[in-house]
Motif scaffolding. Structure first.
Motif, PDB file in Angstrom:
ATOM      1  N   GLU A  30      57.819  32.265  32.645  1.00 52.24           N
ATOM      2  CA  GLU A  30      56.539  31.913  33.252  1.00 52.24           C
ATOM      3  C   GLU A  30      55.896  33.081  33.999  1.00 52.24           C
ATOM      4  OE1 GLU A  30      58.167  28.728  35.550  1.00 52.24           O
ATOM      5  OE2 GLU A  30      58.403  29.960  37.353  1.00 52.24           O
ATOM      6  N   ALA A  31      54.576  32.987  34.131  1.00 51.10           N
ATOM      7  CA  ALA A  31      53.810  33.844  35.014  1.00 51.10           C
ATOM      8  C   ALA A  31      53.549  33.065  36.294  1.00 51.10           C
ATOM      9  CB  ALA A  31      52.494  34.251  34.363  1.00 51.10           C
ATOM     10  N   ALA A  32      53.727  33.733  37.438  1.00 57.40           N
ATOM     11  CA  ALA A  32      53.565  33.081  38.735  1.00 57.40           C
ATOM     12  C   ALA A  32      52.550  33.836  39.564  1.00 57.40           C
ATOM     13  CB  ALA A  32      54.900  33.027  39.475  1.00 57.40           C
ATOM     14  N   ASP A  33      51.593  33.112  40.121  1.00 56.93           N
ATOM     15  CA  ASP A  33      50.576  33.697  41.002  1.00 56.93           C
ATOM     16  C   ASP A  33      51.122  33.682  42.420  1.00 56.93           C
ATOM     17  OD1 ASP A  33      48.277  34.648  42.140  1.00 56.93           O
ATOM     18  OD2 ASP A  33      47.204  32.733  42.051  1.00 56.93           O
ATOM     19  N   THR A  34      51.684  34.805  42.869  1.00 56.67           N
ATOM     20  CA  THR A  34      52.304  34.893  44.187  1.00 56.67           C
ATOM     21  C   THR A  34      51.368  35.596  45.172  1.00 56.67           C
ATOM     22  OG1 THR A  34      53.366  37.067  43.970  1.00 56.67           O
ATOM     23  CG2 THR A  34      54.467  35.193  42.932  1.00 56.67           C
ATOM     24  N   ASP A  35      51.742  35.587  46.453  1.00 61.76           N
ATOM     25  CA  ASP A  35      50.944  36.271  47.468  1.00 61.76           C
ATOM     26  C   ASP A  35      50.896  37.770  47.235  1.00 61.76           C
ATOM     27  OD1 ASP A  35      50.504  33.854  48.688  1.00 61.76           O
ATOM     28  OD2 ASP A  35      52.085  34.101  50.194  1.00 61.76           O
ATOM     29  N   ALA A  36      51.931  38.324  46.588  1.00 61.42           N
ATOM     30  CA  ALA A  36      52.002  39.772  46.353  1.00 61.42           C
ATOM     31  C   ALA A  36      51.434  40.179  45.000  1.00 61.42           C
ATOM     32  CB  ALA A  36      53.449  40.242  46.468  1.00 61.42           C
ATOM     33  N   GLY A  37      50.986  39.215  44.190  1.00 60.37           N
ATOM     34  CA  GLY A  37      50.454  39.519  42.871  1.00 60.37           C
ATOM     35  C   GLY A  37      51.068  38.618  41.812  1.00 60.37           C
ATOM     36  N   THR A  38      50.798  38.931  40.553  1.00 58.98           N
ATOM     37  CA  THR A  38      51.314  38.141  39.447  1.00 58.98           C
ATOM     38  C   THR A  38      52.723  38.609  39.076  1.00 58.98           C
ATOM     39  OG1 THR A  38      49.081  37.793  38.562  1.00 58.98           O
ATOM     40  CG2 THR A  38      50.934  37.408  37.067  1.00 58.98           C
ATOM     41  N   GLN A  65      54.757  44.087  39.130  1.00 60.48           N
ATOM     42  CA  GLN A  65      54.191  45.430  39.217  1.00 60.48           C
ATOM     43  C   GLN A  65      55.066  46.462  38.517  1.00 60.48           C
ATOM     44  OE1 GLN A  65      53.545  46.046  43.435  1.00 60.48           O
ATOM     45  NE2 GLN A  65      51.798  44.644  43.501  1.00 60.48           N
ATOM     46  N   GLY A  66      55.573  46.068  37.351  1.00 66.19           N
ATOM     47  CA  GLY A  66      56.313  46.998  36.520  1.00 66.19           C
ATOM     48  C   GLY A  66      57.754  47.240  36.914  1.00 66.19           C
ATOM     49  N   ARG A  67      58.280  46.487  37.870  1.00 65.53           N
ATOM     50  CA  ARG A  67      59.677  46.675  38.265  1.00 65.53           C
ATOM     51  C   ARG A  67      60.345  45.321  38.517  1.00 65.53           C
ATOM     52  NH1 ARG A  67      59.649  48.856  44.563  1.00 65.53           N
ATOM     53  NH2 ARG A  67      58.817  46.945  45.494  1.00 65.53           N
ATOM     54  N   ILE A  68      61.666  45.312  38.392  1.00 73.66           N
ATOM     55  CA  ILE A  68      62.420  44.092  38.637  1.00 73.66           C
ATOM     56  C   ILE A  68      62.617  43.916  40.141  1.00 73.66           C
ATOM     57  CG2 ILE A  68      64.654  42.960  38.331  1.00 73.66           C
ATOM     58  CD1 ILE A  68      64.856  44.265  35.610  1.00 73.66           C
TER      59      ILE A  68
END
Length: 226
Positions: A30-38, A65-68
């Motif tokens: 899933e994609a999650a819309d979090t406070d820090a971004g997607t 943001q491109g990292r785990i």
């Protein structure tokens, strides 16, 4: 009908409890819309074996943001100890924020009364570290294709691990509700909401790193297996 040999049961009744079979499943992708971004989040598992003994590989994590941000990989052997219940032992490896950690894993999973899916695992790591993860899920069949799935997961740790942003005691709880539509049993898109809350020293560490202790998010994804 008299006693039947295993080969007779296979030939006459199509029953073979010695058969081996495998499964690959993404319970959440899933994609999650979090406070820090997607964020991209997943919970996946693969298993192979029979009714009594199975080898399982499972992973859960989140990428942003491109990292785990955090992820774990577990290799477990499961053995049936009662109808609907398995004991599991194995290893777990964590990657992401902070140093990698490895653990020995001991757990149980199965179906509780009223068809609640339960998964609880205790971990023992290096330098005396201990942890506990517990998950509880339920599937409410609204129609033949529409399924509502509430889920709660909690993590607890025996000691502080500042490098990983983890505090001793109850570290975090995630509660979510997902509504999926089963186009086929093997493929079901879904929408949902999830609330994540850190507690104690874990919350303090998150604030020190500039993050919030709680996060409410909207998720959209797909559940599939083969």
């Amino acid at each position: 009908m008299g006693a039947m040999s295993p080969s007779d049961m296979v030939d006459v009744m199509g029953m073979d409890d010695r058969a081996r079979h495998g499964l690959v499943a993404f319970d959440r992708f899933e994609a999650a819309d979090t406070d820090a971004g997607t964020a991209l989040a997943w919970s996946a598992r693969a298993s192979y074996g029979g009714d009594a003994d199975r080898l399982a590989l499972r992973s859960e994590g989140e990428r942003m943001q491109g990292r785990i941000e955090h992820a774990d990989l577990e290799l477990l052997w499961g053995h049936a100890i009662a109808p609907y219940w398995d004991m599991q032992v194995g290893v777990r490896h964590d990657v992401g924020h902070g140093p990698d950690r490895s653990w020995a894993a001991f757990g149980i999973q199965g179906l509780a009364p009223y068809w609640f899916e339960v998964n609880a695992t205790a971990y023992v790591g290096e330098q005396g570290r201990t942890a506990l993860r517990a998950e509880l899920e339920y599937e409410a069949l609204l129609t033949q294709r529409l399924v509502l799935q509430p889920r709660v997961e909690l993590d607890a740790y025996g000691k502080d691990d500042r490098a990983a942003g983890i505090g001793a005691g109850l570290s975090d709880v995630a509660f979510g509700v997902r509504l999926r539509y089963e186009i086929r049993r093997e493929f079901a898109p879904y929408l949902g909401v999830e609330w994540v809350r850190r507690f104690g020293r874990s919350a303090d560490f998150a604030r020190d790193d500039g993050a919030d202790a709680s996060d409410a998010r909207v998720v959209a994804g797909v559940r599939w297996w083969f």
